[in-house]
Scaffold this motif. Sequence first.
Motif: not given
Length: 254
Positions: A8-33
């Motif tokens: 997730l990115t936000h336009p207020a931070l403009g062109a500065v590279r940033h990200g609020f990462f969700t839990r999607k796309g990782g290698a963990s499983s179980g409770l930590f999926a």
Amino acid sequence: MHTTLEILTHPALGAVRHGFFTRKGGASSGLFAGLNCGRGSSDQQDAVNVNRARVAEAMGVPAGRLATVHQVHSADVATVTDADTPEALAATRADALVTAMPGIALAVLTADCQPVLLADPQAGVIGAAHAGWKGALDGILDATVDAMRALGAREITAVIGPTISQRAYEVGEDFMDRFLIEDPAYGRFFSGGPNGRPMFDLPGFGLARLRDLGVEAEWSGHCTYSDPDRFFSYRRSTHLREVDYGRLISAIAL
């Protein structure tokens, strides 16, 4: 399976590279999926390291340039210089990082607390803060802004990422009293809940503190508690009587 990261990115931070990462796309499983980036969790450390490497890659930095600290709900800030090693930083007890160095991604871990990413693109200064209720009340946001200004920042913009929203944050009277003792005006961040107990507006409090510091601030509007498919939540895990919980990561880089 390596599914795609959701960032997730936000336009207020403009062109500065940033990200609020969700839990999607990782290698963990179980409770930590998914994308659990918490070394302090009981997840397999190999999986956590893979997840953090994926975040570094997404941020365009080597894995060794993803900087985090040992978070302790304090008002302490680490100013990151080129001489800092990730290992030394990881052992530093603090709750925010600031830098004017390109090529380093500053990151904080959260699971209901506020992840706050800050930038002054003109001055080339960035910051990342972990601001739970205690850190926010004790001044972690003030200290982060001060540290950025010490590096030359003037026009700072901040975005609060996914955090627990007021409708999911029931607290006790003693909790509310800690805020009212500090400033009676803080009563505006509490409202009555369905159980007759106060409900606390953590992102509202964070926005007010940032704006009082002269920082332009926004909240992404995402509630960690209410969206288990996308976000880890300490409070939700507690309510479900789970033994542990994953940690989300938020990062920013010049």
